[in-house]
Write a protein that holds these residues in place. Structure first.
Motif, PDB file in Angstrom:
ATOM      1  N   VAL A  60      35.944  19.458 -37.546  1.00  0.00           N
ATOM      2  CA  VAL A  60      34.712  20.182 -37.242  1.00  0.00           C
ATOM      3  C   VAL A  60      33.509  19.497 -37.864  1.00  0.00           C
ATOM      4  N   ASN A  61      33.705  18.886 -39.025  1.00  0.00           N
ATOM      5  CA  ASN A  61      32.617  18.221 -39.724  1.00  0.00           C
ATOM      6  C   ASN A  61      32.831  16.715 -39.709  1.00  0.00           C
ATOM      7  N   ALA A  62      31.764  15.986 -39.935  1.00  0.00           N
ATOM      8  CA  ALA A  62      31.847  14.534 -39.967  1.00  0.00           C
ATOM      9  C   ALA A  62      32.321  14.056 -41.335  1.00  0.00           C
ATOM     10  N   HIS A  63      32.645  12.752 -41.406  1.00  0.00           N
ATOM     11  CA  HIS A  63      33.078  12.167 -42.679  1.00  0.00           C
ATOM     12  C   HIS A  63      31.918  12.091 -43.665  1.00  0.00           C
ATOM     13  N   ALA A  64      30.711  11.930 -43.154  1.00  0.00           N
ATOM     14  CA  ALA A  64      29.523  11.853 -43.996  1.00  0.00           C
ATOM     15  C   ALA A  64      28.315  12.286 -43.184  1.00  0.00           C
ATOM     16  N   ILE A  65      27.279  12.733 -43.872  1.00  0.00           N
ATOM     17  CA  ILE A  65      26.040  13.136 -43.201  1.00  0.00           C
ATOM     18  C   ILE A  65      24.852  12.522 -43.928  1.00  0.00           C
ATOM     19  N   THR A  66      23.781  12.317 -43.187  1.00  0.00           N
ATOM     20  CA  THR A  66      22.518  11.840 -43.750  1.00  0.00           C
ATOM     21  C   THR A  66      21.428  12.826 -43.366  1.00  0.00           C
ATOM     22  N   MET A  67      20.687  13.266 -44.361  1.00  0.00           N
ATOM     23  CA  MET A  67      19.611  14.237 -44.141  1.00  0.00           C
ATOM     24  C   MET A  67      18.362  13.792 -44.893  1.00  0.00           C
ATOM     25  N   SER A  68      17.289  14.520 -44.680  1.00  0.00           N
ATOM     26  CA  SER A  68      16.016  14.215 -45.340  1.00  0.00           C
ATOM     27  C   SER A  68      15.636  15.376 -46.256  1.00  0.00           C
ATOM     28  N   VAL A  69      15.137  15.046 -47.424  1.00  0.00           N
ATOM     29  CA  VAL A  69      14.739  16.093 -48.371  1.00  0.00           C
ATOM     30  C   VAL A  69      13.538  16.872 -47.860  1.00  0.00           C
ATOM     31  N   SER A  70      12.795  16.304 -46.925  1.00  0.00           N
ATOM     32  CA  SER A  70      11.622  16.979 -46.378  1.00  0.00           C
ATOM     33  C   SER A  70      11.956  17.887 -45.207  1.00  0.00           C
ATOM     34  N   GLY A  71      13.246  17.970 -44.847  1.00  0.00           N
ATOM     35  CA  GLY A  71      13.662  18.855 -43.768  1.00  0.00           C
ATOM     36  C   GLY A  71      13.909  18.092 -42.484  1.00  0.00           C
ATOM     37  N   PRO A  72      13.821  18.772 -41.342  1.00  0.00           N
ATOM     38  CA  PRO A  72      14.063  18.111 -40.042  1.00  0.00           C
ATOM     39  C   PRO A  72      13.128  16.925 -39.852  1.00  0.00           C
ATOM     40  N   PHE A  73      13.630  15.880 -39.219  1.00  0.00           N
ATOM     41  CA  PHE A  73      12.824  14.676 -39.026  1.00  0.00           C
ATOM     42  C   PHE A  73      12.941  14.199 -37.580  1.00  0.00           C
ATOM     43  N   ALA A  74      11.920  13.450 -37.155  1.00  0.00           N
ATOM     44  CA  ALA A  74      11.881  12.910 -35.791  1.00  0.00           C
ATOM     45  C   ALA A  74      12.263  11.428 -35.824  1.00  0.00           C
ATOM     46  N   ASP A  75      12.172  10.777 -34.672  1.00  0.00           N
ATOM     47  CA  ASP A  75      12.498   9.355 -34.548  1.00  0.00           C
ATOM     48  C   ASP A  75      13.899   9.071 -35.082  1.00  0.00           C
ATOM     49  N   PHE A  76      14.827   9.961 -34.732  1.00  0.00           N
ATOM     50  CA  PHE A  76      16.185   9.835 -35.271  1.00  0.00           C
ATOM     51  C   PHE A  76      16.964   8.692 -34.623  1.00  0.00           C
ATOM     52  N   GLU A  77      16.543   8.261 -33.425  1.00  0.00           N
ATOM     53  CA  GLU A  77      17.288   7.194 -32.751  1.00  0.00           C
ATOM     54  C   GLU A  77      17.185   5.877 -33.524  1.00  0.00           C
ATOM     55  N   LYS A  78      16.019   5.596 -34.068  1.00  0.00           N
ATOM     56  CA  LYS A  78      15.845   4.391 -34.874  1.00  0.00           C
ATOM     57  C   LYS A  78      16.693   4.482 -36.140  1.00  0.00           C
TER      58      LYS A  78
END
Length: 408
Positions: A60-78
């Motif tokens: 159900v969950n991934a092996h690892a995740i990457t997030m931003s301390v500032s919350g949701p972010f754009a330009d995620f494809e790059k």
């Protein structure tokens, strides 16, 4: 066959006046066997529980995740392209995380909502293996937006494939009449069953666009990126490499071991504790061996004296009783392996023990036998049984033939 082995085997054979000693020998064998069998079954269940839980969490969950301390972010494809270039990362997909309410004809329930990209989610999440109907690809169908929910949740809501459900988001809009929550209608396009109550009863997947509309996000924002790595046990190192590749702040990465550290540490502690407790059963069986050999030494005092008078050395006498105790331990260990492996096989094959739903995270009792555990169990049992023979064997070797035969 050596002289010591021949005498040891002869002493193990029951005669009418030695029936009591033989009964104690049988009890000693059964004590060791039950201890070994219990260790095999319990450690097998603990191993199976840990592996099954890990597989379902990673399904159900991934092996690892990457997030931003500032919350949701754009330009995620790059950002995703940068992540995919990190050695060890074999897949990545954006996700949105939120908690909402879901309602159907059967009631209302809190829901952990996961927005996923239907095109890349299957390369990261293995929940497709637990799909009973539908799949991520159906989230792209035209018409009413779709949602994938757990089978337990579907039963509670009275919903099935094609049923209509309502999602209510706490992030509503402010109007002249007050605060109005956002409500969206969705169609159930998939059902999954992982066997974990928490997931099957409170998790749902929608497309990224549907999640943004429900949460009121106007831009193409995501909560973070989920990754699958080549070696799940090196997910922590890969997560560190991902953070370094993204330049650190504001991005940070977490791995599945870190996010579930307390759970797996508790399972490891339980396995160790159960192993120690059940080893005491083997210890009790080894004490029975001490009793058996001490009584046999008392019974065979005259025979020991005669053997020593005929030229048997104290070392040979000591070996006779150590071999006898070792044979009892070996028979008990082998019998325990036969009973334990048979019980583990039946438990794994037929799954006749069901766990109460909502109490345990799994609905079946899994079993996984690891050869390293079998080796440790066998060596430990034989070592305990061997140690138990030392005192009686030394007592037998210490007899004085003259004193033993004086009153015969």
């Amino acid at each position: 066959m050596s002289f010591e082995s021949f005498i040891a085997l002869r002493y193990l054979r029951a005669r009418s006046k030695q029936t009591f000693i033989s009964v104690i020998s049988v009890i000693s064998i059964l004590g060791v066997a039950l201890g070994v069998a219990s260790l095999i079954v319990v450690l097998g269940v603990m191993n199976g529980f840990t592996k099954d839980l890990r597989d379902k969490i990673l399904g159900v969950n991934a092996h690892a995740i990457t997030m931003s301390v500032s919350g949701p972010f754009a330009d995620f494809e790059k950002t995703m392209q940068t992540v995919l270039q990190v050695p060890g990362v074999v897949g990545a997909t954006p996700f949105i995380y939120s908690e909402v309410m879901i309602s159907g004809s059967g009631g209302v329930k809190g829901l952990v909502l996961r927005g996923v990209d239907p095109d890349t989610a299957e390369s990261v999440l293995s929940i497709r293996e637990h799909m009973e109907d539908g799949g991520f690809v159906r989230l792209k169908e035209d018409g009413m937006p779709g949602i994938i929910i757990g089978k337990e949740l579907a039963q509670r809501l009275g919903a099935g494939i094609g049923s209509r459900v309502n999602l209510l988001s706490p992030s509503g809009t402010r109007t002249s009449t007050g605060f109005t929550p956002r409500v969206r209608n969705l169609r159930v396009v998939g059902l999954f069953k992982t066997g974990m109550w928490e997931y099957d009863s409170s998790l749902g997947f929608v497309s990224l666009q549907s999640a943004r509309e429900l949460l009121g996000w106007e831009e193409e924002l995501v909560t973070g990126l989920e990754m699958t790595v080549q070696d799940v046990y090196r997910a922590d190192k890969v997560a560190e490499d991902v953070s370094a590749a993204l330049g650190g702040y504001p991005f940070y990465s977490r791995n599945w071991m870190e996010m579930n550290a307390n759970l797996f540490a508790a399972l490891k502690l339980e396995k160790t504790a159960m192993g120690i407790i059940l080893t005491l059963i083997v210890l009790v069986g080894s004490f029975s061996i001490v009793t058996t050999l001490v009584m046999l030494v008392m019974e065979k005092t005259r025979d020991i004296a005669i053997l020593m008078s005929m030229g048997a050395t104290r070392r040979q006498v000591r070996r006779i009783f150590m071999l006898q105790g070792t044979i009892i331990g070996a028979v008990g260990t082998c019998l325990g392996f036969a009973l334990g492996l048979a019980a583990a096989y039946l438990l794994k094959q037929y799954q006749f023990i069901e766990l109460p739903k909502g109490v345990y995270s799994l609905d079946k009792l899994p079993v996984l036998i690891e050869w390293i555990d079998l080796l440790i169990i066998g060596v430990s049992a034989m070592l305990l049984c061997f140690v138990a023979t030392i005192y009686p064997a030394r007592q037998a070797a210490g007899l004085q033939p003259v004193e033993a035969l004086r009153y015969e």
